[in-house]
Structure formats: C-alpha cells, structure tokens
Design an enzyme around this catalytic site. Structure first.
Site, PDB file in Angstrom:
ATOM      1  NE  ARG A  97      -2.353  -1.644   3.418  1.00 51.03           N
ATOM      2  CZ  ARG A  97      -2.942  -1.799   4.610  1.00 51.03           C
ATOM      3  NH1 ARG A  97      -4.162  -1.357   4.801  1.00 51.03           N
ATOM      4  NH2 ARG A  97      -2.312  -2.393   5.594  1.00 51.03           N
ATOM      5  CE  LYS A 193     -10.569   3.041   1.779  1.00 52.90           C
ATOM      6  NZ  LYS A 193     -10.068   1.683   2.022  1.00 52.90           N
TER       7      LYS A 193
HETATM    8  C1  R5P Z   1      -7.097   0.006   0.822  1.00 49.78           C
HETATM    9  O1  R5P Z   1      -7.045   0.717  -0.166  1.00 49.78           O
HETATM   10  C2  R5P Z   1      -7.263  -1.474   0.765  1.00 49.78           C
HETATM   11  O2  R5P Z   1      -7.683  -1.906  -0.496  1.00 49.78           O
HETATM   12  C3  R5P Z   1      -8.208  -1.986   1.827  1.00 49.78           C
HETATM   13  O3  R5P Z   1      -9.496  -1.419   1.603  1.00 49.78           O
HETATM   14  C4  R5P Z   1      -7.754  -1.567   3.209  1.00 49.78           C
HETATM   15  O4  R5P Z   1      -6.386  -1.718   3.329  1.00 49.78           O
HETATM   16  C5  R5P Z   1      -8.446  -2.391   4.265  1.00 49.78           C
HETATM   17  O5  R5P Z   1      -7.963  -1.974   5.522  1.00 49.78           O
HETATM   18  P1  R5P Z   1      -8.907  -1.878   6.788  1.00 49.78           P
HETATM   19  O6  R5P Z   1      -9.549  -3.247   6.941  1.00 49.78           O
HETATM   20  O7  R5P Z   1      -7.970  -1.566   7.920  1.00 49.78           O
HETATM   21  O8  R5P Z   1      -9.887  -0.801   6.551  1.00 49.78           O
END
Ligand code: R5P
Length: 311
Positions: A97, A193
């Site tokens: 990420r 988001k």
């Molecule tokens: C972010 O862009 C990823 O695709 C996931 O949505 C994210 O890393 C999920 O993390 P969490 O469960 O902590 O929200």
C-alpha cells in the site's frame, strides 16, 4: 522437471507451503528458522541447493518486518549456496500500500522492499492480488501477480441471491469488482472512500443503485475491518437489503476486525489462506485456499508454460 525444484517454507505460512508441496508431489526443503533473544532472525538450510530452482513461500504478513527479514535471509542463504534461481512466493505482499509518497519527507516503502528483495538475489516474485499492480514497476525482475478472484467467486456464487450487486469499497478496487461482476454476472457499485488515518475511513459517495439489493463487498484485504464496517453502513443507509456477503483475498483480520464485521446484515465473510487465518470460532468466516493456484503456477514455471489459463 519437478525433481529440479526445492520449496522452502518460511514461518509466515507453513501450512500453505505444505499444501503447495503436496499438490506438486514434492517434499519441503529441510531448514531451520530461529529467533534470537535480541530479535535477530537466523535461517539455516539443511540440504544443498546448488543448481536447484528454489521457491521460498513467505507472505510478508504481520509481523511484517520479521517475516520480510526472514525472506531476505532465506534468499541470501540460497544465493550463497549457489541455487540456480530463487523465486519468492509472497502471497501477501506487505508494504504494497506504500506505493507512492503520500506527503513530504516520507519513503516509498514498497519500492524499498522491491530493492531489498532483488539485492539478495531474488530473480522472480509471485504474489496474489497485490494491492496495486504497478508495484511490478519497482522490480527489474519478473513479477507474477496471480488472482484469487476466480476461487472466491466460485466460493460465493451459490450463496448470492438474485439481484446481488458487487461493491468496490473504494476507487482502487473497481477493477477487481469488475472482474468479480463479470464472473458472477452482476452490476458493480462503487463507494468513494476517504482514508482519515490508518484505522479510520469515511464513505463520501456511492455510485450506482443498491436499493433493495443484496451486496457482495469485495476487497484485496481486510486489515482492521474499518473499510468494511463503513461500507456496510453506507450501503444500508442507501437502502441496500440487510444481506451482505464479504469477499477479500487477504484476511489479516487484525485488532477488532471481527467486531467491526459483526453486523447483523453480514451473512458470510470469505477470505483466502494467503495469510494464516486464526479466527477459528467465527461461524460466518469461510477460508478458501489459493494453494492449488500457486502450485499450478509453479508447475507452469517449471515447464516454461503460460499462466494465462490460471485466470
Ligand atoms: C485500501 O485501499 C485497501 O484496499 C483496503 O481497503 C484496506 O487496506 C483495508 O484496511 P482496513 O480493513 O484496515 O480498513
């Protein structure tokens, strides 16, 4: 051809390494991994690898840094012991990420990890649903990113009711959602988001129509569960039917992820075994294996075959 390969299991997911070896009809390479009291990692190969095609199975799952160093140590040991080639099977790629500078005076950690892996002699990297496909650009060696979408889609298919929509929880997952939707013959809905911190996210908009629809929310990973929790909230607010299925490739399921997903509308949570899933006492949780997919890929590598048929 299979007698030229040696598969080593790091400590991050030995079960997956065993399943891959079983599927290929080979035994795992003998090795020892120890942690010294001061936190250092020690790796020892207990059999020769001279001239062998070596595969090291090690997702860089939490604790990410320990597992990363262990992978580096395995590769260094193999290179110094004259392996013919070293492939890192990293089903979950930690730091993926961190693929850009989000602000000033910060590193690009994914690029740093790519440099480290290549420095110790890794000549080929295999991942599953890596967070951003452009990660490949940080490497000069081949990177094959397999996808768990066909396996997950097959697992969820029977449980989805008529009219289900596939939901991308953020813009980064639109492509993955589209692949799911194509397989499941459903429309796609996209949430906009905004991440406020490592654990907090907010849904600003919803693109598409979810009124009276059951939803399948997909993602590459569930870490703290925050993204899923906010997505569920936004979908229900927009009139979705309280019938939600979740499918994500990497079930890190940290902290209170289970509590975050303990919503009455959540029917089932599907993840794969790219990282070990320890939440045994969770009736809604289903784990599907990508070990056969990875084994099939290794078979293709060993015969110079194509990965096209793997989805
Ligand atoms: C972010 O862009 C990823 O695709 C996931 O949505 C994210 O890393 C999920 O993390 P969490 O469960 O902590 O929200």
């Amino acid at each position: 051809m299979m007698d030229a390969l040696t598969i080593f299991a790091g400590t991050a997911n030995p079960d997956m390494a065993r399943s891959i070896a079983r599927a290929l009809g080979v035994r795992l390479g003998a090795c020892q991994v120890e942690r010294f009291p001061d936190g250092e990692t020690s790796v020892k190969l207990d059999e020769p690898v001279r001239g062998r095609e070596v595969f090291i199975v090690q997702p860089t799952a939490p604790p990410v840094n320990d597992h990363l160093v262990e992978l580096l140590a395995f590769a260094d040991a193999c290179r110094r012991a004259s392996a013919a080639s070293i492939t890192a099977i990293v089903p979950y790629f930690g730091y993926a990420r961190a693929d850009k500078r989000d602000g000033q005076r910060v590193p690009v950690a994914a690029s740093m990890v790519a440099t480290l892996l290549q420095t110790v002699g890794i000549a080929h990297v295999v991942t599953v649903d890596v967070h951003t496909p452009q990660l490949e650009g940080f490497f000069r060696v081949p990177v094959d990113s397999l996808t768990a979408v066909p396996v997950l889609a097959d697992a969820v298919r029977e449980r989805l009711s008529e009219g289900t929509v596939v939901v991308a929880p953020d813009a980064g997952r639109v492509r993955m959602a589209t692949v799911f939707a194509r397989r499941l013959k459903t429309p796609v809905v996209v949430l906009h988001k905004q991440r406020e911190s490592g654990t907090k996210t907010k849904v600003l908009h919803l693109v598409g129509d979810v009124r009276d629809r059951a939803c399948l929310i997909i993602d590459d990973m569930i870490s703290t569960g925050g993204t899923m929790a906010k997505s569920i909230e936004a979908l229900l607010e927009a009139g979705a039917r309280p019938e939600i299925t979740i499918a994500a490739t990497h079930g890190l399921l940290l902290d209170d992820a289970r509590a975050q997903l303990a919503h009455a509308s959540v029917r089932a949570v599907f993840v794969t075994d790219t990282v070990p899933v320890l939440q045994e006492d969770w009736p809604q949780l289903r784990v599907v294996s990508v070990a056969p997919l990875i084994a099939a890929a290794i078979r293709q590598f060993m015969t110079d075959g194509s990965l096209r048929a793997l989805g």
